[in-house]
Scaffold this motif. Structure first.
Motif, PDB file in Angstrom:
ATOM      1  N   GLY A  14       0.792  -1.227   0.000  1.00  0.00           N
ATOM      2  CA  GLY A  14       0.000   0.000   0.000  1.00  0.00           C
ATOM      3  C   GLY A  14       0.824   1.276   0.000  1.00  0.00           C
ATOM      4  N   GLY A  15       2.104   1.182  -0.195  1.00  0.00           N
ATOM      5  CA  GLY A  15       2.968   2.363  -0.225  1.00  0.00           C
ATOM      6  C   GLY A  15       3.474   2.655  -1.618  1.00  0.00           C
ATOM      7  N   SER A  16       4.389   3.596  -1.712  1.00  0.00           N
ATOM      8  CA  SER A  16       5.036   3.969  -2.981  1.00  0.00           C
ATOM      9  C   SER A  16       4.019   4.293  -4.061  1.00  0.00           C
ATOM     10  CB  SER A  16       5.986   2.868  -3.455  1.00  0.00           C
ATOM     11  OG  SER A  16       6.994   2.631  -2.504  1.00  0.00           O
ATOM     12  N   SER A  17       3.110   5.197  -3.776  1.00  0.00           N
ATOM     13  CA  SER A  17       2.061   5.560  -4.724  1.00  0.00           C
ATOM     14  C   SER A  17       2.605   6.376  -5.882  1.00  0.00           C
ATOM     15  CB  SER A  17       0.969   6.371  -4.025  1.00  0.00           C
ATOM     16  OG  SER A  17       0.338   5.603  -3.045  1.00  0.00           O
ATOM     17  N   SER A  18       2.098   6.102  -7.064  1.00  0.00           N
ATOM     18  CA  SER A  18       2.396   6.875  -8.267  1.00  0.00           C
ATOM     19  C   SER A  18       1.140   6.969  -9.109  1.00  0.00           C
ATOM     20  CB  SER A  18       3.490   6.208  -9.104  1.00  0.00           C
ATOM     21  OG  SER A  18       4.712   6.192  -8.421  1.00  0.00           O
ATOM     22  N   THR A  19       0.979   8.095  -9.766  1.00  0.00           N
ATOM     23  CA  THR A  19      -0.108   8.233 -10.729  1.00  0.00           C
ATOM     24  C   THR A  19       0.422   7.843 -12.103  1.00  0.00           C
ATOM     25  OG1 THR A  19       0.391  10.516 -11.305  1.00  0.00           O
ATOM     26  CG2 THR A  19      -1.076  10.154  -9.403  1.00  0.00           C
ATOM     27  N   PRO A  20      -0.437   7.477 -13.025  1.00  0.00           N
ATOM     28  CA  PRO A  20       0.030   7.196 -14.387  1.00  0.00           C
ATOM     29  C   PRO A  20       0.758   8.389 -15.009  1.00  0.00           C
ATOM     30  CG  PRO A  20      -2.163   6.306 -14.084  1.00  0.00           C
ATOM     31  CD  PRO A  20      -1.849   7.125 -12.852  1.00  0.00           C
ATOM     32  N   GLU A  21       0.315   9.605 -14.684  1.00  0.00           N
ATOM     33  CA  GLU A  21       0.966  10.803 -15.223  1.00  0.00           C
ATOM     34  C   GLU A  21       2.394  10.940 -14.701  1.00  0.00           C
ATOM     35  OE1 GLU A  21      -3.319  11.047 -15.449  1.00  0.00           O
ATOM     36  OE2 GLU A  21      -2.062  10.824 -13.684  1.00  0.00           O
ATOM     37  N   GLN A  22       2.596  10.626 -13.415  1.00  0.00           N
ATOM     38  CA  GLN A  22       3.947  10.688 -12.855  1.00  0.00           C
ATOM     39  C   GLN A  22       4.854   9.661 -13.516  1.00  0.00           C
ATOM     40  OE1 GLN A  22       2.688  10.031  -8.825  1.00  0.00           O
ATOM     41  NE2 GLN A  22       3.065  12.158  -8.237  1.00  0.00           N
ATOM     42  N   ILE A  23       4.334   8.496 -13.743  1.00  0.00           N
ATOM     43  CA  ILE A  23       5.123   7.440 -14.373  1.00  0.00           C
ATOM     44  C   ILE A  23       5.457   7.824 -15.809  1.00  0.00           C
ATOM     45  CG2 ILE A  23       5.069   5.038 -15.160  1.00  0.00           C
ATOM     46  CD1 ILE A  23       3.373   4.494 -12.582  1.00  0.00           C
TER      47      ILE A  23
END
Length: 133
Positions: A14-23
């Motif tokens: 549940g950590g290290s969140s990223s959005t598709p835009e950030q990726i």
């Protein structure tokens, strides 16, 4: 072919969140802001476990999670301790400590950098470094 649409991607804990835009835009693998005027102090960082003070204006940055290879990109800047805007970040050792005058090779787990004002190494005010895989 299927399409997967999501708002947020996380690791299994549940950590290290990223959005598709950030990726898509390319997230930094690591960054560090540090001050070395009196005592080397990490002010803010991501994926940096420790820093080593090798001498005046000479530092090793150790990464928490290694890069995929040693060909990662690096960018950085600094200001001199007097607040001048002509501070430089250089990758590798001082010329006089390396008889072949060759830079130290970055490794997947660490990199070495120097801070200076022109050609004179010095401990600086804030310095900033970011790496990309």
């Amino acid at each position: 072919m299927s399409t997967l649409k999501v708002n947020t991607i996380q690791n299994t804990s549940g950590g290290s969140s990223s959005t598709p835009e950030q990726i898509e835009s390319g997230r930094a693998k690591s960054f560090v802001t540090f001050d070395s005027r009196s005592t080397l102090t990490i002010l803010h960082s991501f994926n940096v476990s420790t820093m080593v003070d090798n001498g005046v204006g000479d530092y090793t940055i150790n990464f928490t999670t290694a890069h995929s290879d040693a060909d990662y990109a690096m960018a950085g800047t600094c200001c001199t301790s007097a607040g001048n805007e002509n501070g430089l970040i250089k990758i590798g050792p001082r010329a006089n400590t390396n008889s072949a005058n060759q830079p130290i090779t970055k490794t997947v787990s660490a990199c070495r950098l120097r801070t200076s004002s022109g050609t004179t190494e010095q401990d600086t005010g804030n310095a900033y470094l970011v790496t990309y895989d």
